[in-house]
Design a protein around this motif. Structure first.
Motif, mmCIF file in Angstrom:
data_model
loop_
_atom_site.group_PDB
_atom_site.id
_atom_site.type_symbol
_atom_site.label_atom_id
_atom_site.label_comp_id
_atom_site.label_asym_id
_atom_site.label_seq_id
_atom_site.Cartn_x
_atom_site.Cartn_y
_atom_site.Cartn_z
ATOM 1 N N MET A 361 0.875 -1.177 0.000
ATOM 2 C CA MET A 361 0.000 0.000 0.000
ATOM 3 C C MET A 361 0.910 1.223 0.000
ATOM 4 S SD MET A 361 -3.285 1.186 0.386
ATOM 5 C CE MET A 361 -4.388 0.422 1.568
ATOM 6 N N ALA A 362 1.072 1.837 -1.156
ATOM 7 C CA ALA A 362 2.020 2.939 -1.295
ATOM 8 C C ALA A 362 1.385 4.265 -0.869
ATOM 9 C CB ALA A 362 2.488 3.044 -2.742
ATOM 10 N N LYS A 363 2.220 5.214 -0.499
ATOM 11 C CA LYS A 363 1.740 6.571 -0.291
ATOM 12 C C LYS A 363 1.285 7.138 -1.633
ATOM 13 C CE LYS A 363 4.608 7.749 3.721
ATOM 14 N NZ LYS A 363 5.653 8.658 4.232
ATOM 15 N N SER A 364 0.364 8.093 -1.582
ATOM 16 C CA SER A 364 -0.228 8.597 -2.807
ATOM 17 C C SER A 364 -0.243 10.115 -2.835
ATOM 18 C CB SER A 364 -1.657 8.071 -2.957
ATOM 19 O OG SER A 364 -2.497 8.671 -1.977
ATOM 20 N N ASP A 365 -0.729 10.647 -3.943
ATOM 21 C CA ASP A 365 -0.977 12.074 -4.060
ATOM 22 C C ASP A 365 -2.242 12.407 -3.263
ATOM 23 O OD1 ASP A 365 -0.897 14.693 -4.834
ATOM 24 O OD2 ASP A 365 -0.860 14.294 -6.988
ATOM 25 N N ALA A 366 -2.594 13.679 -3.195
ATOM 26 C CA ALA A 366 -3.740 14.111 -2.402
ATOM 27 C C ALA A 366 -5.070 13.597 -2.950
ATOM 28 C CB ALA A 366 -3.777 15.631 -2.322
ATOM 29 N N ASP A 367 -5.095 13.136 -4.215
ATOM 30 C CA ASP A 367 -6.337 12.604 -4.792
ATOM 31 C C ASP A 367 -6.482 11.101 -4.594
ATOM 32 O OD1 ASP A 367 -4.426 11.644 -6.513
ATOM 33 O OD2 ASP A 367 -5.330 12.464 -8.343
#
Length: 442
Positions: A361-367
């Motif tokens: 589960m990777a970190k993502s952008d704000a969307d």
């Protein structure tokens, strides 16, 4: 060596100490430094590995009669059936393409290996090792997976394979003596599991000597298990069949030939795709640090599917998990006690619902989507899922084949599997059994 209950309890206490340290920093209003967050992340991963080892040993003790048989003597001493399988695979490839290798070397190699295999199969002979090694490898993979172990598994006898769904509701009426009740015409439905293949090819140069192959066997075996675990959990979470603006490569176009990204195009859409693309009403922009409400809001999005804690699970990235350590309602291992290892990767629970930490589960952008260049991937995510509403199927578990490239003097090991994944309703655009909190400050 099997981990004792005392050693498992020590692991739990270590996790509790990490939690207490973090909470003390928050209580003192001292923001944690980035290097402290990274250190805590490494500590969580190390403790998870220790927990996996304990679970694996417990499984072997329960189902396999203890530790696997190992070769007691000779140059293969200490190896089990799977280690021997790796060596045998290379030998078989070399026998098919002997080149200028001394035949006596191959004969000695085969004799030594045959004796070693006999010693691990109680005299049953090497014809049974293939079954044993496949089961051993798959047991390792199953123990180590976090996301895959959440869902009911279907062994697919054919591809595609149809599975029945639950029957429709039964109508009830007041009873009248000597009068037949009105029948309910039950509606039935079925869903089709379609398996898709994942393949990896790994070449390596190797001196054509038995001792060199033995030295390589342990590394090959550990790499196979680790990579199989990673790719299975990765595609179950992140699979997306779209090539442009894929949820894992937003802002770019990927192809089935791109290393490190091609597996997302395996042929089905995964868990995160449902709230991010199929039914965006199931995704909530949290836009804040982790809180108890964050978990409750995600569960609330599940509606009727969020009622029974025994059917639910949260999946968080490492950053969101660490940030959640300061929440009073976030029950970690020090309070879970004997129920701490109900699920692989479980490090906490909220209101009786396990929290699984997945490195995939990777970190993502704000969307909520992962940008391709990685520049804005700084936000955490939390997935809430009803585990009964997804099915995981395997048409073929791990298959390992080795061949020789005599021109390059390389061994080429090809590893493949065929798996299927689907949600049960058949209507992803309106499905409410899976929800996502994104844009979590970590």
């Amino acid at each position: 060596m099997t981990l004792s209950s005392w050693e498992l309890e020590t692991i739990k206490n270590e996790v509790a100490e990490v939690r207490d340290f973090y909470r003390q920093r928050l209580d003192a209003d001292i923001p944690p430094l980035q290097e402290e967050l990274e250190r805590l992340g490494r500590a969580v991963n190390e403790l998870t590995e220790k927990q996996r080892a304990g679970e694996r040993q417990a499984m072997l003790a329960q189902y396999g009669g203890g530790e696997r048989p190992r070769v007691p003597f000779g140059k293969y001493r200490g190896m089990d059936a799977l280690d021997l399988a790796c060596v045998r695979s290379v030998l078989a490839a070399q026998q098919r393409e002997p080149g200028d290798v001394n035949p006596r070397l191959l004969a000695d190699w085969q004799a030594n290996l045959k004796a070693a295999m006999d010693s691990t199969t109680a005299g049953s002979g090497d014809e049974l090792v293939a079954t044993g090694e496949a089961a051993a490898l798959w047991a390792d993979v199953n123990v180590a997976t976090h996301v895959a172990s959440l869902f009911a598994r279907v062994d697919m006898p054919t591809n595609p394979f149809e599975i029945p769904l639950q029957l429709g509701n039964v109508s009830w009426y007041p009873g009248v003596e000597n009068t037949a009740v009105t029948e309910t015409a039950l509606t039935t439905a079925r869903r089709t599991l379609t398996a898709h293949e994942l393949v990896a090819e790994v070449p390596w140069s190797l001196t054509l000597d038995e001792d060199a192959v033995i030295a390589m066997a342990a590394e090959v075996r550990s790499t196979l298990v680790r990579n199989a675990v990673e790719v299975i959990d990765d595609v179950l979470l992140n699979a997306d069949t779209t090539t442009t603006n894929n949820i894992n490569a937003d802002g770019a176009t990927i192809a089935a030939s791109m290393a490190g990204k091609a597996h997302w195009l395996v042929g089905f859409d995964g868990l995160l795709h449902l709230p991010l693309v199929d039914n965006t009403g199931q995704a909530n922009n949290h836009a804040a640090a982790p809180s108890a409400d964050m978990f409750n809001e995600a569960r609330g999005l599940l509606g009727k599917y969020g009622v029974r804690p025994s059917e639910l699970a949260y999946v968080a990235d490492v950053g969101a998990y660490i940030k959640s350590l300061g929440i009073d309602e976030f029950r970690t291992l020090d309070k879970l006690g004997s129920q701490a290892t109900l699920l692989n990767g479980q490090l906490a629970q909220v209101d009786g619902i396990p929290v699984i930490v997945s490195e995939q589960m990777a970190k993502s952008d704000a969307d909520g989507k992962v940008t391709d260049d990685g520049s804005n991937n700084t936000k955490g995510r939390l997935l809430a899922v009803n585990r009964t509403q997804w099915r995981l199927g395997f048409r073929r578990e791990l298959m390992i084949e080795t061949t020789r490239d005599i021109q390059k003097r390389q061994n080429v090991m090809v590893v493949s599997m065929r798996l299927a994944f689907m949600e049960r309703t058949g209507a992803r655009a309106s499905a409410t059994h899976t929800a996502l909190q994104y844009n979590i400050t970590v």
